[in-house]
Design a protein around this motif. Structure first.
Motif, PDB file in Angstrom:
ATOM      1  N   ARG A   1       0.833  -1.203   0.000  1.00 33.80           N
ATOM      2  CA  ARG A   1       0.000   0.000   0.000  1.00 33.80           C
ATOM      3  C   ARG A   1       0.870   1.256   0.000  1.00 33.80           C
ATOM      4  O   ARG A   1       0.455   2.314   0.451  1.00 33.80           O
ATOM      5  CB  ARG A   1      -0.941  -0.003   1.213  1.00 33.80           C
ATOM      6  CG  ARG A   1      -1.960  -1.146   1.198  1.00 33.80           C
ATOM      7  CD  ARG A   1      -2.918  -1.058   0.036  1.00 33.80           C
ATOM      8  NE  ARG A   1      -3.903  -2.128   0.021  1.00 33.80           N
ATOM      9  CZ  ARG A   1      -3.770  -3.271  -0.642  1.00 33.80           C
ATOM     10  NH1 ARG A   1      -2.659  -3.502  -1.350  1.00 33.80           N
ATOM     11  NH2 ARG A   1      -4.720  -4.183  -0.615  1.00 33.80           N
ATOM     12  N   SER A   2       2.054   1.104  -0.532  1.00 31.56           N
ATOM     13  CA  SER A   2       2.971   2.229  -0.669  1.00 31.56           C
ATOM     14  C   SER A   2       3.864   1.969  -1.874  1.00 31.56           C
ATOM     15  O   SER A   2       4.477   0.911  -1.976  1.00 31.56           O
ATOM     16  CB  SER A   2       3.835   2.366   0.593  1.00 31.56           C
ATOM     17  OG  SER A   2       4.744   3.442   0.470  1.00 31.56           O
TER      18      SER A   2
ATOM     19  N   ALA B   1      -0.109   4.979  -0.624  1.00 27.76           N
ATOM     20  CA  ALA B   1       0.709   6.193  -0.655  1.00 27.76           C
ATOM     21  C   ALA B   1       1.593   6.189  -1.895  1.00 27.76           C
ATOM     22  O   ALA B   1       2.104   5.142  -2.306  1.00 27.76           O
ATOM     23  CB  ALA B   1       1.574   6.267   0.600  1.00 27.76           C
TER      24      ALA B   1
ATOM     25  N   ARG C   1       0.196   1.535   4.528  1.00 33.35           N
ATOM     26  CA  ARG C   1       0.888   2.724   4.030  1.00 33.35           C
ATOM     27  C   ARG C   1       2.245   2.928   4.706  1.00 33.35           C
ATOM     28  O   ARG C   1       3.179   3.432   4.099  1.00 33.35           O
ATOM     29  CB  ARG C   1       0.022   3.964   4.255  1.00 33.35           C
ATOM     30  CG  ARG C   1      -1.155   4.092   3.306  1.00 33.35           C
ATOM     31  CD  ARG C   1      -2.075   5.229   3.766  1.00 33.35           C
ATOM     32  NE  ARG C   1      -1.324   6.446   4.012  1.00 33.35           N
ATOM     33  CZ  ARG C   1      -1.183   7.451   3.143  1.00 33.35           C
ATOM     34  NH1 ARG C   1      -1.763   7.372   1.951  1.00 33.35           N
ATOM     35  NH2 ARG C   1      -0.492   8.527   3.455  1.00 33.35           N
TER      36      ARG C   1
ATOM     37  N   ASP D   1       3.107   4.996   7.312  1.00 38.80           N
ATOM     38  CA  ASP D   1       3.419   6.420   7.484  1.00 38.80           C
ATOM     39  C   ASP D   1       4.379   6.644   8.648  1.00 38.80           C
ATOM     40  O   ASP D   1       4.555   5.799   9.518  1.00 38.80           O
ATOM     41  CB  ASP D   1       2.129   7.205   7.727  1.00 38.80           C
ATOM     42  CG  ASP D   1       1.318   7.417   6.458  1.00 38.80           C
ATOM     43  OD1 ASP D   1       1.844   8.058   5.537  1.00 38.80           O
ATOM     44  OD2 ASP D   1       0.175   6.940   6.393  1.00 38.80           O
TER      45      ASP D   1
END
Length: 351
Positions: A103-104, A135, A341, A343
């Motif tokens: 997811r990145s 992302a 992601r 983060d």
């Protein structure tokens, strides 16, 4: 004893002067190094636990307008095999990664102005429309403020731009025709725009001293990037630095660990370059503070052409093979693959 006291203070206060950093690096005994590594691992676990975050890497162009002395993609390397992926190919690479749970995504290239602002906006928008929960990171070098803002507004959230050398003389000796001021200005501008930014440097460059490394660490402390990339310099046979000695895994591990203590909440990759020098290089990086891996999603036919350095690993593994290998390596190191992601600590807790 002075080095031990300095390490204790670095662990507690996350800061030392340049002179103190040089003393620590010079006087790092095997026993003290072992303690440094343990403290760095504890620090990353404090903020990120045992999770290792995944960024699917898409190397979409090997063209570059710059002529950096250490890089195999440099403009002056007439032996380099150049390629550009199409917009569809880039999206297809991301789709494969998405199926694998990533997811990145990191879109990386040389400084290829053939990828115009209009084209890059289209690519980012397509990625965000198709994978809204993923992302998008850009790693495409120096561009204009208008370009950076346009891509941020299109949906890109992160930008990787290694500062390469905080020392002006060292930077200028390695980057003919490039501006030290513009490099630094670009990093602070990207941060001001709102990107989660990444900076970093290579270890073992010709002419690099402990003082240069201390300057790099203090610059990272000042900049406070969300991501810090530190890897060994590996000479390429088609560059002016082809006869240089290069960096070592052990030297790089020390810098990763010290950077973890200097900027505790940073996301830090266990780089492919570490694995290229040592079969267990990435695992060693994870054990001293790194917490990101970047499996390659680029088409197999182009991977060997994206040769920043030679003898790069994983050029023949397809997406599922790479995912399986990475997951097993992470588990064997006592950590766990963290899909999502991934983060930065502060960002993820402000949502």
């Amino acid at each position: 004893m002075e080095a031990e006291a300095l390490l204790n203070r670095l662990n507690e206060e996350h800061s030392l002067t340049a002179g103190e950093l040089v003393t620590l690096l010079r006087e790092l005994t095997p026993g003290l190094k072992k303690r440094l590594f343990r403290l760095a691992d504890e620090k990353r676990k404090k903020y990120y636990g045992t999770g290792v975050y995944v960024r699917g890497l898409i190397e979409f162009s090997s063209f570059c307008k710059q002529n950096c002395k250490y890089c195999g993609l440099r403009r002056g390397n007439v032996k380099a095999e150049r390629y550009r992926l199409t917009e569809k190919e880039i999206v297809d690479c991301a789709a494969e990664g998405y199926k694998l749970g990533y997811r990145s995504f990191v879109l990386q290239s040389g400084e290829d102005f053939g990828f115009t602002e209009e084209l890059m906006i289209s690519i980012v928008r397509r990625l965000k429309a198709r994978f809204p929960d993923a992302a998008v990171t850009l790693s495409i070098g120096e561009r204009s403020e208008a370009f950076y803002r346009a891509l941020y507004n299109a949906g890109a959230e992160r930008f990787l731009l290694r500062h390469e050398a905080a020392s002006r003389p060292l930077y200028e000796s390695l980057h003919p025709g490039m501006s030290y001021e513009n490099r630094m200005r670009s990093l602070f501008l990207l941060k001001e725009i709102g990107y989660q930014i990444g900076a970093g440097f290579m270890v073992g460059l010709p002419g690099q001293s402990y003082w240069h490394l201390a300057e790099d660490l203090l610059f990272l402390k000042e900049l406070q990037p969300e991501m810090i990339g530190i890897g060994p310099f590996i000479p390429h046979s088609s560059t002016p630095l082809k006869h240089a000695v290069g960096g070592t895994v052990d030297e790089t591990l020390v810098m990763i660990a010290v950077a973890r203590l200097m900027v505790p909440k940073a996301l830090m990759p266990a780089t492919t370059a570490m694995g290229s020098l040592d079969p267990a290089g990435r695992e060693k990086a994870l054990s001293v503070g790194a917490n990101v891996v970047m499996p390659n999603l680029s088409p197999l036919r182009v991977r060997e052409k994206y040769a920043l350095y030679e003898n790069k690993i994983c050029t023949g593994d397809d997406g599922p093979q790479c995912r399986s290998c990475i997951e097993m390596r992470i588990a064997a190191s006592g950590y766990e693959l963290a899909l999502g992601r991934g983060d930065h600590y502060s960002y993820s807790r402000s949502l």
